[in-house]
Design a protein around this motif. Structure first.
Motif, short mmCIF file in Angstrom:
data_model
loop_
_atom_site.label_atom_id
_atom_site.label_comp_id
_atom_site.label_asym_id
_atom_site.label_seq_id
_atom_site.Cartn_x
_atom_site.Cartn_y
_atom_site.Cartn_z
N ALA A 109 25.31 -44.87 -9.07
CA ALA A 109 24.26 -45.12 -8.65
C ALA A 109 23.07 -44.57 -9.31
O ALA A 109 23.18 -43.30 -9.46
CB ALA A 109 24.10 -45.03 -7.14
N TRP A 110 21.73 -45.15 -9.33
CA TRP A 110 20.71 -44.70 -10.15
C TRP A 110 20.28 -43.20 -9.54
O TRP A 110 20.02 -42.41 -10.11
CB TRP A 110 19.58 -45.53 -9.89
CG TRP A 110 18.21 -45.04 -10.55
CD1 TRP A 110 17.11 -45.05 -10.04
CD2 TRP A 110 17.87 -45.16 -11.97
NE1 TRP A 110 15.91 -44.78 -10.77
CE2 TRP A 110 16.66 -44.89 -11.99
CE3 TRP A 110 18.77 -45.37 -13.15
CZ2 TRP A 110 15.81 -44.73 -13.37
CZ3 TRP A 110 18.21 -45.18 -14.31
CH2 TRP A 110 16.87 -44.65 -14.56
N GLY A 111 20.24 -43.12 -8.19
CA GLY A 111 19.65 -41.89 -7.65
C GLY A 111 20.82 -40.76 -7.04
O GLY A 111 20.69 -39.83 -6.75
N SER A 112 22.27 -40.93 -7.69
CA SER A 112 23.26 -40.17 -7.27
C SER A 112 23.05 -38.86 -8.03
O SER A 112 22.76 -38.98 -9.15
CB SER A 112 24.66 -40.90 -7.65
OG SER A 112 24.94 -41.83 -6.49
N ILE A 113 23.80 -37.90 -7.60
CA ILE A 113 23.82 -36.54 -8.12
C ILE A 113 25.16 -35.85 -7.75
O ILE A 113 25.72 -36.45 -7.05
CB ILE A 113 22.62 -35.57 -7.55
CG1 ILE A 113 22.78 -35.69 -5.86
CG2 ILE A 113 21.42 -35.92 -8.07
CD1 ILE A 113 21.71 -34.49 -5.38
N ASN A 114 25.82 -35.02 -8.56
CA ASN A 114 26.77 -34.39 -8.10
C ASN A 114 26.52 -33.03 -7.39
O ASN A 114 27.07 -33.05 -6.23
CB ASN A 114 27.67 -33.90 -9.41
CG ASN A 114 28.37 -35.04 -10.10
OD1 ASN A 114 28.93 -35.56 -9.71
ND2 ASN A 114 28.29 -35.10 -11.49
#
Length: 459
Positions: free
Chosen positions: A286-291
């Protein structure tokens, strides 16, 4: 990246006047943008950003600075300048950095930086000419292909050492339709946290067609009459209303200083019981995802509102101290020059109990907002004003002719209570969210919803 030995030395310097926490954020970002206008490639831009942000905390006091140099002497000088803002003695921190490796749930198969500009231009042309040739009234098209390779390193005095690499790709296309001296625009700009394999999921041709279709539809639309009425807001970018009018008010940066309409309301009903709202940084691709967030905290799925009840806020380390709450993977920043704070990732209203067709049938006369646009909001009061980029009148439970000039005007806390039907076609759309820590990629989303009554601006 910087060695652990140097990072430890810089952290020690930052702590030398009594701070109880120190943090180093290093960024190395490559960005490529190709733009087409007037049937040709107009610009090809390569951007490189590299530098280090250093921050110290003393209780709820924060001091931050940055440098574009990675030289030892400059890093130590930057840390010393920050430390000089405090007047105290070291607290005797024992510094040892322990690397933490977080699993990457966003695999990239076609790394954009490794692809040729020609291959990117071919993709861009497909979308551009699909829009331009859609209809004879399409007068102008602008299309861009953006790819970003964002690498970060975070080290802090709690012993954290973590790295992450974030690759994102996006294709925004805007079409302008013109007739009898009048212009209307349409746009489509999908993006994902992935490489060029994005265009195996989303065809550039389809992006161009969607932008052009919206422009032609609005060119032939009449104006809506202003008034108060029920409104059905479609999925995808319709979620921008929750993001702007409510989401920002649930960020700890507002809540911790008493500038939110939702201060001290945990456990209270703030929305219709059909509304469940989530901020989830863990959605693969997803565009706004982060680890990890920009403090090194792992991404989380946070249920902000559950069946109308406020459950939690989006919290970063500093504002968590002010509120007496733990950080929950919500700290984000545009880059090393910006001071990180609580921000959204992928924020959406979840699927509800209602059938989509029943939502439309329930409205005798009102507005169907198929595509939302931008707007403005006051996070303290929640008052907002948003444009409807593509709208249609609803008569007797049927979607009828398109209308232009519509806007939705209201207050965040009111609209949450007035959402009385929630459908089942959840979809997200991509945007760039600007706030004190810069511009960051975020997803907004929702299924089709009904707002029982809202002020619609028009003629």
């Amino acid at each position: 990246m910087l060695s652990k030995k140097l990072l430890t030395e810089v952290l020690a310097k930052a702590l030398s006047t009594g701070a109880d926490f120190a943090e180093i954020y290093m960024e190395h970002t490559k960005q490529n943008t190709i733009t087409m206008v007037d049937r040709r490639v107009d610009t090809i831009t390569d951007l490189l950003i590299s530098g280090v942000g250093i921050r110290i905390l003393k209780g709820t006091r924060c001091i931050a600075g940055s440098t574009s140099s990675l030289e030892r002497s400059d890093l130590l000088a930057c840390a010393a300048r920050i430390a000089d803002a405090l007047d105290g003695v070291p607290e005797g921190h024992s510094l040892r950095l322990n690397e933490r490796i977080f699993g990457d749930i966003h695999p990239v198969r076609i790394v954009p930086q490794d692809a040729s500009n020609q291959s990117k231009i071919d993709l861009l042309k497909e979308g551009y000419f699909a829009a331009l040739t859609y209809h004879s009234d399409i007068a102008q098209v602008e299309a861009s292909l953006l790819d970003v390779d964002h690498r970060i390193l975070i080290a802090n005095s709690d012993g954290l050492y973590a790295e992450d690499r974030q690759i994102r790709t996006r294709m925004p296309i805007t079409a302008i339709a013109s007739k009898n001296g009048e212009n209307q625009s349409g746009s489509c700009s999908p993006g994902r946290r992935m490489g060029l394999e994005l265009f195996e999921q989303i065809s550039p041709r389809q992006i161009g067609l969607e932008a052009a279709e919206q422009a032609i539809t609005m060119l032939n639309a009449g104006y809506i009459k202003a008034g108060r009425m029920p409104v059905a807001i479609e999925n995808g970018f319709g979620g921008v209303i929750f993001h702007e009018a409510c989401g920002h008010s649930l960020e700890a940066s507002c809540v911790s200083i008493g500038q939110s309409q939702f201060c001290e309301k945990l456990g209270q009903k703030i929305a219709n019981e059909k509304v469940t709202a989530i901020d989830d940084g863990t959605i693969p691709g997803a565009w706004g995802s982060i680890n990890i967030d920009d403090e090194g905290t792992p991404a989380q799925r946070k249920v902000l509102i559950e069946n109308g009840i406020l459950k939690t806020y989006m919290i970063d380390k500093l504002n968590g101290r002010r509120m007496g709450m733990e950080a929950n993977g919500s700290s984000r920043r545009q880059g090393y020059r910006f001071e990180t704070t609580s921000r959204m990732t992928n924020t959406y209203i979840d699927n509800g109990p209602d059938q989509n067709e029943d939502i439309i049938k329930s409205i005798e006369y009102g507005l169907y907002a198929k595509k939302m646009g931008g707007g403005s909001v006051n996070p303290t009061t929640g008052s907002f004003n948003f444009a409807v980029n593509e709208g249609y009148l609803i008569r007797n439970g049927q979607i009828c002719e398109p209308v232009r000039g519509a806007s939705l005007i209201g207050k965040g806390s009111d609209i949450l209570m007035d959402i009385d039907m929630v459908g089942q076609n959840l979809e997200t759309a991509q945007g760039m969210c600007g706030a004190s820590s810069g511009s960051i990629p975020t997803d907004v989303g929702q299924p089709l919803i009904r707002v029982s009554s809202i002020t619609v601006g028009g003629r």
